[in-house]
Design a protein around this motif. Structure first.
Motif, PDB file in Angstrom:
ATOM      1  N   ASP A 309       0.825  -1.215   0.000  1.00 29.64           N
ATOM      2  CA  ASP A 309       0.000   0.000   0.000  1.00 29.64           C
ATOM      3  C   ASP A 309       0.855   1.258   0.000  1.00 29.64           C
ATOM      4  O   ASP A 309       0.464   2.284  -0.570  1.00 29.64           O
ATOM      5  CB  ASP A 309      -0.925  -0.002   1.220  1.00 29.64           C
ATOM      6  N   ALA A 310       2.033   1.196   0.624  1.00 27.04           N
ATOM      7  CA  ALA A 310       2.924   2.352   0.616  1.00 27.04           C
ATOM      8  C   ALA A 310       3.353   2.687  -0.814  1.00 27.04           C
ATOM      9  O   ALA A 310       3.387   3.862  -1.209  1.00 27.04           O
ATOM     10  CB  ALA A 310       4.150   2.073   1.489  1.00 27.04           C
ATOM     11  N   PHE A 311       3.647   1.654  -1.604  1.00 31.43           N
ATOM     12  CA  PHE A 311       3.995   1.867  -3.009  1.00 31.43           C
ATOM     13  C   PHE A 311       2.790   2.394  -3.785  1.00 31.43           C
ATOM     14  O   PHE A 311       2.914   3.337  -4.588  1.00 31.43           O
ATOM     15  CB  PHE A 311       4.494   0.566  -3.638  1.00 31.43           C
ATOM     16  N   LEU A 312       1.644   1.779  -3.581  1.00 36.81           N
ATOM     17  CA  LEU A 312       0.445   2.190  -4.321  1.00 36.81           C
ATOM     18  C   LEU A 312       0.100   3.648  -4.053  1.00 36.81           C
ATOM     19  O   LEU A 312      -0.197   4.413  -4.983  1.00 36.81           O
ATOM     20  CB  LEU A 312      -0.732   1.291  -3.933  1.00 36.81           C
ATOM     21  N   ASN A 313       0.101   4.050  -2.793  1.00 33.64           N
ATOM     22  CA  ASN A 313      -0.245   5.433  -2.448  1.00 33.64           C
ATOM     23  C   ASN A 313       0.776   6.413  -3.000  1.00 33.64           C
ATOM     24  O   ASN A 313       0.424   7.519  -3.433  1.00 33.64           O
ATOM     25  CB  ASN A 313      -0.349   5.583  -0.928  1.00 33.64           C
ATOM     26  N   THR A 314       2.042   6.016  -2.985  1.00 39.50           N
ATOM     27  CA  THR A 314       3.096   6.885  -3.527  1.00 39.50           C
ATOM     28  C   THR A 314       2.961   7.026  -5.040  1.00 39.50           C
ATOM     29  O   THR A 314       3.023   8.139  -5.582  1.00 39.50           O
ATOM     30  CB  THR A 314       4.490   6.313  -3.186  1.00 39.50           C
ATOM     31  N   PHE A 315       2.766   5.918  -5.734  1.00 44.75           N
ATOM     32  CA  PHE A 315       2.654   5.947  -7.195  1.00 44.75           C
ATOM     33  C   PHE A 315       1.430   6.731  -7.658  1.00 44.75           C
ATOM     34  O   PHE A 315       1.469   7.403  -8.695  1.00 44.75           O
ATOM     35  CB  PHE A 315       2.594   4.521  -7.743  1.00 44.75           C
ATOM     36  N   ALA A 316       0.348   6.613  -6.915  1.00 41.09           N
ATOM     37  CA  ALA A 316      -0.904   7.281  -7.311  1.00 41.09           C
ATOM     38  C   ALA A 316      -0.746   8.800  -7.329  1.00 41.09           C
ATOM     39  O   ALA A 316      -1.473   9.490  -8.056  1.00 41.09           O
ATOM     40  CB  ALA A 316      -2.028   6.868  -6.365  1.00 41.09           C
ATOM     41  N   LYS A 317       0.185   9.336  -6.553  1.00 45.07           N
ATOM     42  CA  LYS A 317       0.379  10.790  -6.480  1.00 45.07           C
ATOM     43  C   LYS A 317       1.294  11.330  -7.568  1.00 45.07           C
ATOM     44  O   LYS A 317       1.413  12.545  -7.743  1.00 45.07           O
ATOM     45  CB  LYS A 317       0.959  11.163  -5.105  1.00 45.07           C
ATOM     46  N   LEU A 318       1.958  10.436  -8.287  1.00 46.06           N
ATOM     47  CA  LEU A 318       2.941  10.868  -9.276  1.00 46.06           C
ATOM     48  C   LEU A 318       2.311  11.127 -10.634  1.00 46.06           C
ATOM     49  O   LEU A 318       1.335  10.483 -11.019  1.00 46.06           O
ATOM     50  CB  LEU A 318       4.030   9.795  -9.418  1.00 46.06           C
ATOM     51  N   LYS A 319       2.907  12.069 -11.376  1.00 41.04           N
ATOM     52  CA  LYS A 319       2.472  12.332 -12.744  1.00 41.04           C
ATOM     53  C   LYS A 319       3.076  11.325 -13.723  1.00 41.04           C
ATOM     54  O   LYS A 319       2.550  11.126 -14.812  1.00 41.04           O
ATOM     55  CB  LYS A 319       2.876  13.750 -13.148  1.00 41.04           C
ATOM     56  N   LEU A 320       4.175  10.712 -13.320  1.00 44.04           N
ATOM     57  CA  LEU A 320       4.836   9.745 -14.191  1.00 44.04           C
ATOM     58  C   LEU A 320       4.030   8.450 -14.260  1.00 44.04           C
ATOM     59  O   LEU A 320       3.199   8.162 -13.395  1.00 44.04           O
ATOM     60  CB  LEU A 320       6.238   9.431 -13.676  1.00 44.04           C
ATOM     61  N   LYS A 321       4.295   7.668 -15.304  1.00 44.78           N
ATOM     62  CA  LYS A 321       3.709   6.333 -15.409  1.00 44.78           C
ATOM     63  C   LYS A 321       4.626   5.341 -14.674  1.00 44.78           C
ATOM     64  O   LYS A 321       5.825   5.570 -14.546  1.00 44.78           O
ATOM     65  CB  LYS A 321       3.575   5.922 -16.879  1.00 44.78           C
ATOM     66  N   ILE A 322       4.038   4.255 -14.224  1.00 44.62           N
ATOM     67  CA  ILE A 322       4.778   3.221 -13.501  1.00 44.62           C
ATOM     68  C   ILE A 322       4.652   1.902 -14.251  1.00 44.62           C
ATOM     69  O   ILE A 322       3.541   1.475 -14.592  1.00 44.62           O
ATOM     70  CB  ILE A 322       4.242   3.027 -12.061  1.00 44.62           C
ATOM     71  N   LEU A 323       5.774   1.262 -14.489  1.00 43.61           N
ATOM     72  CA  LEU A 323       5.794  -0.076 -15.076  1.00 43.61           C
ATOM     73  C   LEU A 323       6.285  -1.023 -13.989  1.00 43.61           C
ATOM     74  O   LEU A 323       7.446  -0.966 -13.577  1.00 43.61           O
ATOM     75  CB  LEU A 323       6.702  -0.106 -16.298  1.00 43.61           C
ATOM     76  N   TRP A 324       5.404  -1.907 -13.525  1.00 43.48           N
ATOM     77  CA  TRP A 324       5.651  -2.685 -12.309  1.00 43.48           C
ATOM     78  C   TRP A 324       5.665  -4.176 -12.635  1.00 43.48           C
ATOM     79  O   TRP A 324       4.692  -4.718 -13.137  1.00 43.48           O
ATOM     80  CB  TRP A 324       4.558  -2.372 -11.285  1.00 43.48           C
ATOM     81  N   LYS A 325       6.779  -4.846 -12.317  1.00 41.26           N
ATOM     82  CA  LYS A 325       6.835  -6.302 -12.448  1.00 41.26           C
ATOM     83  C   LYS A 325       6.047  -6.906 -11.280  1.00 41.26           C
ATOM     84  O   LYS A 325       6.546  -7.013 -10.162  1.00 41.26           O
ATOM     85  CB  LYS A 325       8.281  -6.801 -12.442  1.00 41.26           C
ATOM     86  N   TRP A 326       4.846  -7.323 -11.579  1.00 45.21           N
ATOM     87  CA  TRP A 326       3.920  -7.877 -10.578  1.00 45.21           C
ATOM     88  C   TRP A 326       3.540  -9.275 -11.040  1.00 45.21           C
ATOM     89  O   TRP A 326       3.051  -9.465 -12.149  1.00 45.21           O
ATOM     90  CB  TRP A 326       2.688  -6.980 -10.460  1.00 45.21           C
TER      91      TRP A 326
END
Length: 517
Positions: A309-326
């Motif tokens: 959740d710490a990653f999710l909340n941080t990424f959601a605030k960014l203007k950049l796109k995230i490519l995540w190996k999940w």
């Protein structure tokens, strides 16, 4: 037609004269280790050599030149996955390395024997084949060196983690504990007094474990599976060269004996094209992309809920796109700017100009690839050499580190913003990349040259230093030290006896003679 056949015969004869039969033994059930082993063997095949590789992973994308045969260690990958889950990788950060080392040595002993006892390996050993060289991954699997003696071929080692105690003691390479930290310790080269003390103690502890526990166990396996080979310890110290997955642009500069060769980065190839969906995603992300991967053994999908959740909340605030190996099909709470992939072509992704930051566990392959492409990093080290790599990244100024326990929305936001907004990290990453690429020849060409050199020169024994033939007490000058100490003690004893005698004579009262009347 006769002229054509003669030309074909000439070409075949020329090829056979320059082609060697090379066996590669890479039994470690880890994708990262396999990538290094297969990359080296493919590079040799591309030069026209007849290559055989023992591996847990069978590939379909084979070299177009030479010959490339795969001997499958079936069942290894499945067993490794079970073992990986049982180990709970994200909890390894808290493990005491003094207690963890015996566990790993025992595990590697078991894996060494399972590989030797595998039906496909036994078939090869009993095939009567001949090889011109045998390349073995150096990973505390000492009994595997018996493949070289069995096939009467020079032994070449590949160290997937660069120079370390496992390699140094086999080729008599010096590694001063004052500034060379053990790969399993989370120290930089600038150690405090207590860190140098711990580093020295751990080195002594490791040597005791290796020589009194690991080596005797490996010697028994060697004798069991290679009964007609020379004595174990003659083979143990008989490596012609050691190919090191390292380079001064990647690793700390340390001393090397002549038969240690840097080939760090030899596995990096970016000739493949990205899948169409990834190419489109990266091309259209003009604001930039953060690539997030924890490697092959650590799985992002196994992160505890609070860390995820710490990653999710941080990424959601960014203007950049995230490519995540999940590694799962669904990511609960996935933000709109996050794209998932169970497997992602990391090298090709890092090569894309829109990738602005790489969040990684700090494994050596990931560190190598981010330096190759000049991309700044946020390192979240957990185990093995990851903490050591993170220290180097921070010290060289092209990334920041965040401890696994310290993961929080606040900490992630602060680190990511610093890395994205301060140009010095990108500039340092680009400079480090220049150092990586500034070589006389490429790392794969270097690796191929030295393998062929060993074959040409019958094992190249002239590269070995005399230290490999010395018993440990001579190499460490223990006998010299004891002689000097004994001489000093004896000299001090003699000096004290002489001084005592002189003092006794000087302090003896004088007897005056009485005059007679």
């Amino acid at each position: 037609m006769k002229i054509f056949l003669a030309l074909v015969s000439l070409v075949v004869t020329f090829h056979n004269a320059n082609s060697a039969k090379i066996l590669g033994v890479f039994s470690m059930p880890s994708r990262s280790h396999h990538r290094l082993g297969s990359s080296l063997m493919k590079g040799l095949a591309e030069q026209g050599h007849d290559v055989t590789i023992i591996t847990p992973y069978i590939e379909k994308d084979l070299p177009k030149k030479g010959s490339y045969r795969q001997i499958a260690l079936t069942g290894f990958e499945e067993a490794h996955e079970v073992r990986r889950k049982e180990m709970k990788m994200f909890e390894m950060e808290d493990q005491n390395i003094f207690l963890l080392l015996p566990f790993f040595l025992n595990l590697l002993h078991e894996m060494t024997e399972v590989a030797l006892n595998h039906t496909n390996v036994q078939n090869l050993l009993n095939s009567g084949e001949k090889f011109d060289a045998v390349i073995v991954e150096q990973f505390m699997n000492e009994a595997h060196k018996g493949f070289a003696t069995h096939f009467d071929a020079p032994l070449i080692l590949l160290s997937t983690i660069g120079a370390n105690i496992w390699v140094n003691m086999l080729v008599a390479n010096p590694a001063p504990t004052a500034y060379v930290p053990d790969a399993l310790l989370s120290y930089s080269s600038q150690m405090t007094f207590w860190q140098r003390l711990t580093n020295t103690a751990f080195q002594v502890y490791s040597h005791v474990l290796y020589h009194w526990f690991a080596f005797p166990g490996q010697a028994k396996l060697y004798s069991r599976y290679f009964p007609n080979s020379p004595p174990f310890y003659d083979t143990l110290y008989n490596a012609s060269i050691v190919l090191l997955n390292s380079h001064p642009s990647l690793n700390q500069a340390v001393p090397y004996v002549p038969n240690m060769i840097d080939i760090g980065g030899f596995h990096v190839q970016t000739t493949k094209k990205l899948p169409q969906d990834l190419q489109k995603f990266l091309d259209e992300s003009k604001e930039g992309v953060i690539y997030f991967s924890m490697g092959s053994n650590l799985r992002s999908s196994e992160l505890p809920a609070e860390k995820r959740d710490a990653f999710l909340n941080t990424f959601a605030k960014l203007k950049l796109k995230i490519l995540w190996k999940w590694e799962e099909d669904v990511l609960p709470g996935q933000p709109k700017n996050v794209k998932l992939g169970k497997w992602l072509p990391q090298q090709e992704i890092l090569a894309h100009p829109n990738v602005k930051l790489f969040i990684t566990h700090g494994g050596l392959l990931s560190t190598t690839e981010t330096i190759y492409h000049g991309v700044p990093v946020l390192v979240i080290p957990v185990a093995a050499d990851q903490k050591l790599n993170s220290h180097r990244i921070v010290n060289e100024g092209f990334g920041l580190a965040l401890g696994y326990k310290e993961i929080s929305e606040k900490a992630l936001t602060q680190k990511i913003n610093e890395l994205l907004n301060n140009p010095r990290y990108t500039n340092n990453a680009k400079q480090r990349s220049k150092l990586f690429h500034d070589r006389l020849v490429g790392p794969m060409e270097t690796a191929v040259y030295w393998v062929e050199y060993v074959i040409r020169h019958g094992g190249a024994p002239h590269l070995k230093v005399a230290g490999v033939d010395l018993p440990w007490y001579k190499y460490m000058l223990v006998d010299v030290g004891l002689f000097i100490l004994t001489t000093l003690v004896f000299s001090l004893y003699v000096f004290c006896k002489i001084a005592k005698s002189i003092f006794s004579l000087c302090s003896k009262p004088k007897v005056q003679k009485l005059k007679r009347f």
